[in-house]
Design a protein around this motif. Structure first.
Motif, mmCIF file in Angstrom:
data_model
loop_
_atom_site.group_PDB
_atom_site.id
_atom_site.type_symbol
_atom_site.label_atom_id
_atom_site.label_comp_id
_atom_site.label_asym_id
_atom_site.label_seq_id
_atom_site.Cartn_x
_atom_site.Cartn_y
_atom_site.Cartn_z
ATOM 1 N N GLU A 1 -37.174 28.390 -13.090
ATOM 2 C CA GLU A 1 -38.148 28.062 -14.134
ATOM 3 C C GLU A 1 -39.098 29.234 -14.383
ATOM 4 O O GLU A 1 -39.433 29.552 -15.529
ATOM 5 N N LYS A 2 -39.523 29.890 -13.307
ATOM 6 C CA LYS A 2 -40.430 31.035 -13.446
ATOM 7 C C LYS A 2 -39.723 32.218 -14.099
ATOM 8 O O LYS A 2 -40.326 32.964 -14.879
ATOM 9 N N LEU A 3 -38.432 32.391 -13.784
ATOM 10 C CA LEU A 3 -37.659 33.455 -14.424
ATOM 11 C C LEU A 3 -37.572 33.223 -15.927
ATOM 12 O O LEU A 3 -37.770 34.136 -16.730
ATOM 13 N N GLU A 4 -37.261 31.989 -16.281
ATOM 14 C CA GLU A 4 -37.092 31.656 -17.696
ATOM 15 C C GLU A 4 -38.400 31.811 -18.455
ATOM 16 O O GLU A 4 -38.413 32.202 -19.630
ATOM 17 N N ALA A 5 -39.518 31.523 -17.781
ATOM 18 C CA ALA A 5 -40.831 31.625 -18.427
ATOM 19 C C ALA A 5 -41.384 33.049 -18.390
ATOM 20 O O ALA A 5 -42.461 33.306 -18.921
ATOM 21 N N GLY A 6 -40.644 33.960 -17.754
ATOM 22 C CA GLY A 6 -41.096 35.344 -17.677
ATOM 23 C C GLY A 6 -42.178 35.580 -16.650
ATOM 24 O O GLY A 6 -42.832 36.623 -16.651
ATOM 25 N N GLN A 7 -42.375 34.616 -15.744
ATOM 26 C CA GLN A 7 -43.410 34.756 -14.713
ATOM 27 C C GLN A 7 -42.890 35.498 -13.481
ATOM 28 O O GLN A 7 -43.657 35.874 -12.606
ATOM 29 N N GLU A 8 -41.570 35.662 -13.398
ATOM 30 C CA GLU A 8 -40.944 36.382 -12.294
ATOM 31 C C GLU A 8 -39.916 37.357 -12.853
ATOM 32 O O GLU A 8 -39.389 37.162 -13.950
ATOM 33 N N ILE A 9 -39.625 38.402 -12.083
ATOM 34 C CA ILE A 9 -38.577 39.351 -12.443
ATOM 35 C C ILE A 9 -37.447 39.199 -11.437
ATOM 36 O O ILE A 9 -37.684 39.191 -10.227
ATOM 37 N N ALA A 10 -36.230 39.061 -11.936
ATOM 38 C CA ALA A 10 -35.089 38.838 -11.051
ATOM 39 C C ALA A 10 -34.889 40.017 -10.107
ATOM 40 O O ALA A 10 -34.934 41.174 -10.521
ATOM 41 N N SER A 11 -34.708 39.712 -8.840
ATOM 42 C CA SER A 11 -34.419 40.749 -7.851
ATOM 43 C C SER A 11 -33.098 40.415 -7.171
ATOM 44 O O SER A 11 -32.746 39.245 -6.999
ATOM 45 N N LEU A 12 -32.373 41.450 -6.788
ATOM 46 C CA LEU A 12 -31.073 41.247 -6.154
ATOM 47 C C LEU A 12 -31.229 40.464 -4.853
ATOM 48 O O LEU A 12 -30.419 39.587 -4.547
ATOM 49 N N GLU A 13 -32.301 40.746 -4.100
ATOM 50 C CA GLU A 13 -32.515 40.062 -2.822
ATOM 51 C C GLU A 13 -32.682 38.556 -3.026
ATOM 52 O O GLU A 13 -32.101 37.747 -2.306
ATOM 53 N N ARG A 14 -33.471 38.188 -4.031
ATOM 54 C CA ARG A 14 -33.718 36.765 -4.276
ATOM 55 C C ARG A 14 -32.459 36.079 -4.801
ATOM 56 O O ARG A 14 -32.158 34.938 -4.443
ATOM 57 N N VAL A 15 -31.707 36.774 -5.642
ATOM 58 C CA VAL A 15 -30.462 36.215 -6.172
ATOM 59 C C VAL A 15 -29.486 35.923 -5.036
ATOM 60 O O VAL A 15 -28.903 34.836 -4.951
ATOM 61 N N LEU A 16 -29.319 36.890 -4.128
ATOM 62 C CA LEU A 16 -28.391 36.715 -3.011
ATOM 63 C C LEU A 16 -28.858 35.609 -2.064
ATOM 64 O O LEU A 16 -28.048 34.818 -1.572
ATOM 65 N N ALA A 17 -30.177 35.554 -1.812
ATOM 66 C CA ALA A 17 -30.721 34.526 -0.922
ATOM 67 C C ALA A 17 -30.512 33.132 -1.514
ATOM 68 O O ALA A 17 -30.135 32.190 -0.808
ATOM 69 N N SER A 18 -30.753 32.987 -2.808
ATOM 70 C CA SER A 18 -30.586 31.692 -3.464
ATOM 71 C C SER A 18 -29.120 31.282 -3.519
ATOM 72 O O SER A 18 -28.782 30.106 -3.352
ATOM 73 N N LEU A 19 -28.255 32.265 -3.750
ATOM 74 C CA LEU A 19 -26.820 31.980 -3.763
ATOM 75 C C LEU A 19 -26.368 31.490 -2.392
ATOM 76 O O LEU A 19 -25.618 30.509 -2.281
ATOM 77 N N ASP A 20 -26.848 32.159 -1.341
ATOM 78 C CA ASP A 20 -26.513 31.759 0.031
ATOM 79 C C ASP A 20 -27.020 30.345 0.323
ATOM 80 O O ASP A 20 -26.327 29.537 0.944
ATOM 81 N N THR A 21 -28.231 30.039 -0.153
ATOM 82 C CA THR A 21 -28.800 28.696 0.027
ATOM 83 C C THR A 21 -27.912 27.642 -0.622
ATOM 84 O O THR A 21 -27.599 26.610 -0.015
ATOM 85 N N CYS A 22 -27.489 27.900 -1.855
ATOM 86 C CA CYS A 22 -26.653 26.935 -2.575
ATOM 87 C C CYS A 22 -25.305 26.733 -1.883
ATOM 88 O O CYS A 22 -24.809 25.606 -1.787
ATOM 89 N N ILE A 23 -24.722 27.828 -1.405
ATOM 90 C CA ILE A 23 -23.420 27.728 -0.734
ATOM 91 C C ILE A 23 -23.539 26.889 0.536
ATOM 92 O O ILE A 23 -22.712 26.015 0.812
#
Length: 267
Positions: free
Chosen positions: A71-93
């Motif tokens: 939600e914060k990414l979509e609203a422009g309140q956060e900038i996507a980082s590779l570390e966060r993307v990988l961590a979230s992907l790992d969480t979902c898996i």
């Protein structure tokens, strides 16, 4: 002079490339990870709505963290980082794996325990082995093969319930109150509820300890498997999904509900 000219060209190009990369990461997060998290949350909520005791509800805060970041990414309140993307992907898996390995069952106390006892009966052990333990052991071995360099954790949750009948067996009463004599209420109703609460806890504990022992005994040599236990006694509380009746000794209330999930973590 030529180096300065090249630098002026290179810096904007690098900045443009970085922005493009962040844009791709953001889109991947929103279109891939967030969608997956939403689907997982929906399936878990289906289980929670059917059974309030399910341990799957403990996974919701992690999923909500992924969705809040989206939600914060979509609203422009956060900038996507590779570390966060990988961590979230790992969480979902890992959450998806936990839901796939999820096992639940319900044991009737009249079958699983002898009257006036919190020790598992032979029929109770057979029921556990056939309907529950077999799948846990199979899933555990599957995870060990799939994640050979990880520590596998089997989480067992057992929730015990009783009816509203009082106690006449003096030996059982003595066992249930041992070490807690000062906590027993003086009134008849409070005493009965206290004893049923203790009985529900001890029956749940008996099941959990049996499962733990069987899971660990199936390991050989250097074990890479842990077992975590969550034992809950709810006494005379009405189990979820049971239609209340006027019968104080309704057998539908004398149950132990059992759940398991499996997770892994790199050594």
């Amino acid at each position: 002079m030529e180096k300065k000219w090249l630098a002026k060209k290179a810096i904007p190009a690098a900045e443009s490339s970085l922005m493009a990369s962040k844009s791709i990461l953001k889109q991947y997060y929103l279109d891939g990870i967030a969608v997956k998290a939403t689907t997982l949350r929906s399936s878990i909520m289906d289980e929670v709505n059917k059974d309030a005791d399910t341990p799957l509800k403990d996974l919701l805060p992690e999923i909500d963290s992924v969705l809040n970041y989206a939600e914060k990414l979509e609203a422009g309140q956060e900038i996507a980082s590779l570390e966060r993307v990988l961590a979230s992907l790992d969480t979902c898996i890992k959450i998806q794996d936990a839901t796939l390995s999820y096992t639940s069952d319900k044991l009737e106390s009249d079958v699983s325990f002898d009257i006036g006892s919190y020790e598992l009966s032979e029929r109770g052990i057979s029921a556990l082995d056939e309907s529950f333990l077999r799948k846990i052991l199979s899933d555990k071995e599957g995870y060990k093969d799939q994640y050979p360099d990880s520590v596998i954790t089997v989480r067992i949750k057992v929730v015990g319930y009783t009816d509203q009948v009082g106690f006449k067996n003096r030996k059982l009463i003595a066992e249930l109150t041992r070490g807690a004599e000062d906590e027993v209420p003086g009134d008849k109703l409070g005493r009965r509820q206290f004893l049923n609460q203790r009985l529900s806890e001890l029956r749940a504990k008996a099941i959990s300890q049996y499962l733990r022992q069987r899971i660990l005994s199936s390991e050989r040599g250097g074990s890479q498997v842990n077992v975590e236990e969550d034992v809950v006694g709810k006494g005379e509380t009405m189990p979820p999904g049971i239609i209340p009746s006027n019968y104080t000794n309704d057998p539908q209330r004398r149950v132990c509900k059992i759940y398991s999930t499996i997770s892994y973590m790199a050594k």
